[in-house]
Design a protein around this motif. Structure first.
Motif, PDB file in Angstrom:
ATOM      1  N   LEU A  84      16.090  38.408  68.388  1.00 16.40           N
ATOM      2  CA  LEU A  84      16.151  37.751  67.418  1.00 16.40           C
ATOM      3  C   LEU A  84      17.895  36.837  67.489  1.00 16.40           C
ATOM      4  O   LEU A  84      18.256  36.081  67.366  1.00 16.40           O
ATOM      5  N   MET A  85      18.437  38.019  67.533  1.00 16.23           N
ATOM      6  CA  MET A  85      20.574  37.503  67.805  1.00 16.23           C
ATOM      7  C   MET A  85      19.988  36.461  68.920  1.00 16.23           C
ATOM      8  O   MET A  85      21.104  35.283  69.451  1.00 16.23           O
ATOM      9  N   PHE A  86      19.625  37.170  70.136  1.00 20.65           N
ATOM     10  CA  PHE A  86      19.723  36.508  71.703  1.00 20.65           C
ATOM     11  C   PHE A  86      18.932  35.176  71.180  1.00 20.65           C
ATOM     12  O   PHE A  86      19.117  34.304  71.913  1.00 20.65           O
ATOM     13  N   ALA A  87      17.983  35.049  70.611  1.00 19.83           N
ATOM     14  CA  ALA A  87      17.367  33.695  70.441  1.00 19.83           C
ATOM     15  C   ALA A  87      18.055  32.485  69.494  1.00 19.83           C
ATOM     16  O   ALA A  87      18.292  31.549  69.947  1.00 19.83           O
ATOM     17  N   ILE A 146      25.784  31.467  58.757  1.00 20.43           N
ATOM     18  CA  ILE A 146      25.619  32.186  57.735  1.00 20.43           C
ATOM     19  C   ILE A 146      24.391  33.725  58.914  1.00 20.43           C
ATOM     20  O   ILE A 146      24.468  34.859  58.306  1.00 20.43           O
ATOM     21  N   LEU A 147      23.049  32.856  59.007  1.00 18.41           N
ATOM     22  CA  LEU A 147      22.273  34.173  59.517  1.00 18.41           C
ATOM     23  C   LEU A 147      22.703  34.612  60.963  1.00 18.41           C
ATOM     24  O   LEU A 147      22.762  35.652  61.204  1.00 18.41           O
ATOM     25  N   GLY A 148      23.392  33.683  61.545  1.00 16.28           N
ATOM     26  CA  GLY A 148      24.316  33.951  63.020  1.00 16.28           C
ATOM     27  C   GLY A 148      24.917  35.810  62.206  1.00 16.28           C
ATOM     28  O   GLY A 148      25.233  36.177  63.379  1.00 16.28           O
ATOM     29  N   ALA A 208      25.035  39.186  63.539  1.00 20.51           N
ATOM     30  CA  ALA A 208      25.782  39.742  64.828  1.00 20.51           C
ATOM     31  C   ALA A 208      25.839  41.480  63.794  1.00 20.51           C
ATOM     32  O   ALA A 208      26.296  42.427  64.221  1.00 20.51           O
ATOM     33  N   MET A 209      26.532  40.693  62.535  1.00 22.37           N
ATOM     34  CA  MET A 209      27.580  42.121  61.534  1.00 22.37           C
ATOM     35  C   MET A 209      25.817  43.461  61.760  1.00 22.37           C
ATOM     36  O   MET A 209      26.054  44.557  61.755  1.00 22.37           O
ATOM     37  N   THR A 210      24.430  42.411  61.383  1.00 22.82           N
ATOM     38  CA  THR A 210      23.231  43.710  61.211  1.00 22.82           C
ATOM     39  C   THR A 210      23.006  44.836  62.503  1.00 22.82           C
ATOM     40  O   THR A 210      22.914  45.191  62.825  1.00 22.82           O
ATOM     41  N   MET A 211      23.197  43.419  63.808  1.00 25.66           N
ATOM     42  CA  MET A 211      23.014  44.698  64.975  1.00 25.66           C
ATOM     43  C   MET A 211      24.444  45.302  65.561  1.00 25.66           C
ATOM     44  O   MET A 211      24.661  46.412  65.382  1.00 25.66           O
ATOM     45  N   TYR A 212      25.416  45.529  65.138  1.00 21.52           N
ATOM     46  CA  TYR A 212      26.692  45.589  65.174  1.00 21.52           C
ATOM     47  C   TYR A 212      26.664  46.819  64.566  1.00 21.52           C
ATOM     48  O   TYR A 212      26.558  47.904  65.103  1.00 21.52           O
ATOM     49  N   CYS A 213      26.181  47.119  62.873  1.00 17.33           N
ATOM     50  CA  CYS A 213      26.274  48.739  62.418  1.00 17.33           C
ATOM     51  C   CYS A 213      24.467  49.177  63.061  1.00 17.33           C
ATOM     52  O   CYS A 213      24.767  50.591  62.961  1.00 17.33           O
ATOM     53  N   GLN A 214      23.557  48.440  63.614  1.00 18.31           N
ATOM     54  CA  GLN A 214      22.153  49.193  64.383  1.00 18.31           C
ATOM     55  C   GLN A 214      23.219  50.125  65.572  1.00 18.31           C
ATOM     56  O   GLN A 214      22.213  50.919  65.864  1.00 18.31           O
ATOM     57  N   VAL A 215      23.817  49.002  66.727  1.00 23.23           N
ATOM     58  CA  VAL A 215      24.542  49.853  67.452  1.00 23.23           C
ATOM     59  C   VAL A 215      25.083  50.650  67.572  1.00 23.23           C
ATOM     60  O   VAL A 215      25.316  51.609  67.868  1.00 23.23           O
ATOM     61  N   VAL A 216      26.276  51.065  66.868  1.00 18.32           N
ATOM     62  CA  VAL A 216      27.211  52.151  66.214  1.00 18.32           C
ATOM     63  C   VAL A 216      25.834  53.458  65.697  1.00 18.32           C
ATOM     64  O   VAL A 216      26.697  54.216  65.694  1.00 18.32           O
ATOM     65  N   LYS A 217      24.757  53.408  64.684  1.00 17.00           N
ATOM     66  CA  LYS A 217      24.181  53.702  63.789  1.00 17.00           C
ATOM     67  C   LYS A 217      23.442  54.884  65.360  1.00 17.00           C
ATOM     68  O   LYS A 217      23.762  56.062  65.775  1.00 17.00           O
ATOM     69  N   ALA A 218      22.815  53.748  65.929  1.00 15.60           N
ATOM     70  CA  ALA A 218      22.634  54.231  66.892  1.00 15.60           C
ATOM     71  C   ALA A 218      23.239  55.465  68.559  1.00 15.60           C
ATOM     72  O   ALA A 218      22.732  56.201  68.383  1.00 15.60           O
TER      73      ALA A 218
END
Length: 204
Positions: free
Chosen positions: A12-15, A183-185, A189-199
């Motif tokens: 989604l972020m790439f698109a 805000i969507l962007g 970004a922040m959601t993916m950042y948190c997911q990467v940290v969690k992973a």
């Protein structure tokens, strides 16, 4: 589960950033077109002739393209530093967008105005008693060299301010839509950042 969420947000972020990058290409193209066809007619300061609406569009377009590239790369690589950089850079775009929007309205012929405070602002830009042809009551080639009686006298600052007051709803809707996209962007970004940290934490 966390990995599946990360993959979904990643694409989604790439698109989103691909569209953002294409938008930057469009802004850059408009800036180059204005610079090639209109010259310095939208110069903003008599002290800095190179500070024009066209140049600001070129800078903004290049900046937006760079942000889109960083976002795409951060999404594909799942890189925390790039994602955070994208988040912070996107915040800065708000200021540039606001500036460009004001300048766009200030320097279009429909407002029938000339100069920021009055038409004499252009005298220092050209170092002569002349104004851009866009300031003429009746447009013609080199009409800006004629007598002041053939130019618009209203200051653009006051004219634009009145126009904004009269079109507050339309301007507000446009601003709101722009803000929602940004805000969507930021959310992606922040959601993916948190997911990467969690992973990373899970893998560790």
């Amino acid at each position: 589960m966390a990995r599946a969420c990360l993959q979904a947000v990643k694409y989604l972020m790439f698109a989103f950033n691909l569209l953002f990058w294409l938008g930057g290409c469009g802004v850059l193209g408009v800036g180059i077109w204005l610079a090639a066809t209109q010259g310095s007619f939208a110069t903003l300061s008599s002290s800095f002739p190179s500070l024009s609406a066209a140049n600001l569009l070129i800078i903004t377009g290049a900046f937006v393209m760079a942000i889109g590239f960083v976002g795409c790369l951060g999404a594909i690589k799942e890189n925390k530093c790039l994602l955070l950089a994208f988040f912070l850079l996107l915040l800065l775009v708000f200021l540039l967008e606001a500036t460009i929007a004001i300048l766009f309205f200030a320097y279009t012929d429909k407002f029938r105005c000339c100069g920021v405070s009055n038409y004499t602002d252009w005298f220092e830009v050209y170092n002569a008693t002349r104004v851009p042809d866009s300031c003429c009551l009746e447009f013609s080639e080199s009409c800006g060299l004629h007598a002041p009686g053939t130019w618009w006298k209203a200051p653009c600052y006051e004219t634009v301010k009145v126009w904004l007051q009269e079109n507050l709803l339309a301007v507000g809707i446009f601003g709101l839509c722009t803000a929602l996209v940004q805000i969507l962007g930021l959310t992606f970004a922040m959601t993916m950042y948190c997911q990467v940290v969690k992973a990373d934490t899970y893998c560790a």
